[in-house]
Enzyme design. Sequence first.
Site, mmCIF file in Angstrom:
data_model
loop_
_atom_site.group_PDB
_atom_site.id
_atom_site.type_symbol
_atom_site.label_atom_id
_atom_site.label_comp_id
_atom_site.label_asym_id
_atom_site.label_seq_id
_atom_site.Cartn_x
_atom_site.Cartn_y
_atom_site.Cartn_z
ATOM 1 N N CYS A 11 0.696 -1.234 -0.051
ATOM 2 C CA CYS A 11 0.087 -0.079 0.138
ATOM 3 C C CYS A 11 0.816 1.366 -0.132
ATOM 4 O O CYS A 11 1.204 1.773 0.944
ATOM 5 C CB CYS A 11 -0.986 0.082 1.169
ATOM 6 N N SER B 142 3.160 8.767 -8.751
ATOM 7 C CA SER B 142 4.600 8.938 -9.066
ATOM 8 C C SER B 142 5.270 9.488 -7.942
ATOM 9 O O SER B 142 6.477 9.435 -8.051
ATOM 10 C CB SER B 142 4.728 9.518 -10.351
ATOM 11 N N GLU C 197 3.750 -0.161 -10.731
ATOM 12 C CA GLU C 197 5.273 -0.151 -10.372
ATOM 13 C C GLU C 197 6.055 0.694 -10.853
ATOM 14 O O GLU C 197 7.185 0.565 -11.049
ATOM 15 C CB GLU C 197 5.712 -1.522 -10.649
HETATM 16 C C1 LIG Z 1 -4.127 -1.961 -12.006
HETATM 17 C C2 LIG Z 1 -3.378 -1.276 -11.143
HETATM 18 C C3 LIG Z 1 -2.940 -1.749 -9.888
HETATM 19 C C4 LIG Z 1 -2.096 -1.187 -9.133
HETATM 20 N N1 LIG Z 1 -1.556 -1.594 -7.951
HETATM 21 C C5 LIG Z 1 -1.016 -0.985 -6.936
HETATM 22 C C6 LIG Z 1 -0.475 -1.572 -5.481
HETATM 23 O O1 LIG Z 1 -0.806 -2.806 -5.309
HETATM 24 N N2 LIG Z 1 -0.145 -0.829 -4.744
HETATM 25 C C7 LIG Z 1 0.382 0.373 -4.873
HETATM 26 O O2 LIG Z 1 0.575 1.060 -3.833
HETATM 27 N N3 LIG Z 1 0.063 1.075 -6.175
HETATM 28 C C8 LIG Z 1 -0.552 0.594 -7.128
HETATM 29 N N4 LIG Z 1 -0.815 0.899 -8.308
HETATM 30 C C9 LIG Z 1 -0.579 2.406 -8.452
HETATM 31 C C10 LIG Z 1 0.420 2.707 -9.461
HETATM 32 O O3 LIG Z 1 1.520 2.257 -9.005
HETATM 33 C C11 LIG Z 1 0.039 4.154 -10.067
HETATM 34 O O4 LIG Z 1 -0.934 4.076 -10.635
HETATM 35 C C12 LIG Z 1 1.339 4.578 -10.645
HETATM 36 O O5 LIG Z 1 2.433 4.718 -9.802
HETATM 37 C C13 LIG Z 1 1.292 6.039 -11.356
HETATM 38 O O6 LIG Z 1 0.820 6.903 -10.408
HETATM 39 P P1 LIG Z 1 -0.630 7.709 -10.865
HETATM 40 O O7 LIG Z 1 -1.611 6.696 -11.510
HETATM 41 O O8 LIG Z 1 -0.951 8.452 -9.876
HETATM 42 O O9 LIG Z 1 -0.457 8.721 -12.021
HETATM 43 P P2 LIG Z 1 0.609 10.118 -11.925
HETATM 44 O O10 LIG Z 1 1.550 10.107 -11.001
HETATM 45 O O11 LIG Z 1 -0.643 10.958 -11.851
HETATM 46 O O12 LIG Z 1 1.062 10.354 -13.311
HETATM 47 C C14 LIG Z 1 0.123 10.474 -14.403
HETATM 48 C C15 LIG Z 1 0.905 10.592 -15.730
HETATM 49 O O13 LIG Z 1 2.159 11.723 -15.557
HETATM 50 C C16 LIG Z 1 3.457 11.161 -15.797
HETATM 51 N N5 LIG Z 1 4.273 11.985 -14.917
HETATM 52 C C17 LIG Z 1 4.200 12.048 -13.400
HETATM 53 N N6 LIG Z 1 5.309 12.629 -12.762
HETATM 54 C C18 LIG Z 1 6.116 12.930 -13.859
HETATM 55 C C19 LIG Z 1 7.447 13.376 -14.215
HETATM 56 N N7 LIG Z 1 7.991 14.014 -12.914
HETATM 57 N N8 LIG Z 1 8.005 13.376 -15.384
HETATM 58 C C20 LIG Z 1 7.277 12.926 -16.228
HETATM 59 N N9 LIG Z 1 6.091 12.642 -16.195
HETATM 60 C C21 LIG Z 1 5.590 12.233 -15.143
HETATM 61 C C22 LIG Z 1 3.116 9.641 -15.365
HETATM 62 O O14 LIG Z 1 4.326 8.953 -16.155
HETATM 63 C C23 LIG Z 1 1.704 9.556 -15.842
HETATM 64 O O15 LIG Z 1 1.837 9.282 -17.482
HETATM 65 C C24 LIG Z 1 -1.563 0.371 -9.216
HETATM 66 C C25 LIG Z 1 -2.195 1.275 -10.309
HETATM 67 C C26 LIG Z 1 -3.108 0.364 -11.144
HETATM 68 C C27 LIG Z 1 -3.923 0.940 -12.154
#
Ligand SMILES: Cc1cc2nc3c(=O)[nH]c(=O)nc-3n(C[C@H](O)[C@H](O)[C@H](O)COP(=O)(O)OP(=O)(O)OC[C@H]3O[C@@H](n4cnc5c(N)ncnc54)[C@H](O)[C@@H]3O)c2cc1C
Length: 382
Positions: free
Chosen positions: A124, A132, A363
């Site tokens: 979590c 991110s 991830e």
């Molecule tokens: C099916 C699924 C399972 C998951 N399982 C888990 C889990 O078990 N545990 C857990 O903790 N999380 C989990 N996640 C969460 C996952 O790790 C996050 O969705 C991922 O890290 C991206 O975060 P975000 O969705 O908030 O996107 P954001 O961080 O909001 O990013 C949106 C976009 O902006 C880009 N971006 C962000 N910052 C930058 C930067 N500095 N430079 C360039 N581009 C950038 C990203 O690459 C992306 O394209 C899961 C997600 C999904 C969809």
Amino acid sequence: MIGFDLTAEQKWLQGKARQFAKEVIQPIAGQHDRDGTFPLSVMKQAHQEGYLTPLVPKEYGGQGLGVLDTCLIAEELAAGCMGVYVSIFVSTLALYPIIKFGTKEQKERFLKPFCSKFSLASYCLSELTVGSDPASMKTTAILEGDIYLLNGTKMWITNGGFADLYLVFATTNPNKKHKGIICLIVPSHLEGIIHGEPIEKMGQRASNTTAVTFRQVNVPKENLLAGEGEGFKKAMAALDITRPMIAIGAVGVARMAMELATQYAKKRIQFGVPIAQHQAIQFMLADMAIGIEGARLLAYKAAWLADRGMRNSKEAAMAKAFASDVAMKVTTDAVQIYGGMGYTKWHPVEKLMRDAKVIQIYEGTVQIMRIIIARRMLEELN
Ligand SMILES: Cc1cc2nc3c(=O)[nH]c(=O)nc-3n(C[C@H](O)[C@H](O)[C@H](O)COP(=O)(O)OP(=O)(O)OC[C@H]3O[C@@H](n4cnc5c(N)ncnc54)[C@H](O)[C@@H]3O)c2cc1C
């Protein structure tokens, strides 16, 4: 010295996982993709095979395997269904920090019961407003006497609705950013833990993804795995070990798409010949093979470094970024090779394409992987 030979034990592990994927995962994959339900009975069988605890040392009831061994199993399971594989894999992501950083007492208390009976774990880290950039997390853990009072909602939690154990990252003070983050081992029976409904997803629909809310949860102080300043580092260290396992999952998905596309191309006749005889199709198949081989080698190298206790942040990020991009391209091209048939639910390639997409996101996104790679390159060339 470089060698690509697998030991007899590794070949056995790979063969057994291939058989498990064919006999147990593949027959149910389509159904769980269609109805978005969690394959609990497959998870129980995966527990019996030891697939939920490959990295847990044997003394605690696990398999005592290495990261590369685990990758060999992972490619096969993911080729069966990535949604099922990721449900199996996430327990390793959650348990690895306990294996690596836990005290002897914590390992006895949490790993042994986890291995001895069917259990699932969740990792979590993410929140609705924080993906991110986990250092900006809002979930708090405030020490009051002998307990941490845990409050907040984690989002996108794989196995969220079924976990017996949550590994939770929380902050003692949001102003401290990554320096305030701690890591707690949170058994699911504690009062105040509420998971949401399964989130409807595009792909990997067999996996269970939910929000998990912690409302005034009393977590005993002795469940602290990593204190202030350490929690963030340990979250990242776990990802270095598990990213090769996600990368190789992407290889499994891509390999299945390539095999199906090749078989189809040999059978489908257009202009009087199998489409496999058209050079445009051959080049697509060749590019699939190049990408898959490259991705597998990157994953193997990142795993090999991990098994030797060597720093692999860059290589793990390279493997994860490259392999997930390859899986997306290969599965999209597989749909192309199937033509109109590929766009229907009559053939499994559309599922593979949907399953591939999220590997570029979870991830750590492929953009974040490139940031990690570039940062490390700049450090190395200093
Ligand atoms: C099916 C699924 C399972 C998951 N399982 C888990 C889990 O078990 N545990 C857990 O903790 N999380 C989990 N996640 C969460 C996952 O790790 C996050 O969705 C991922 O890290 C991206 O975060 P975000 O969705 O908030 O996107 P954001 O961080 O909001 O990013 C949106 C976009 O902006 C880009 N971006 C962000 N910052 C930058 C930067 N500095 N430079 C360039 N581009 C950038 C990203 O690459 C992306 O394209 C899961 C997600 C999904 C969809």
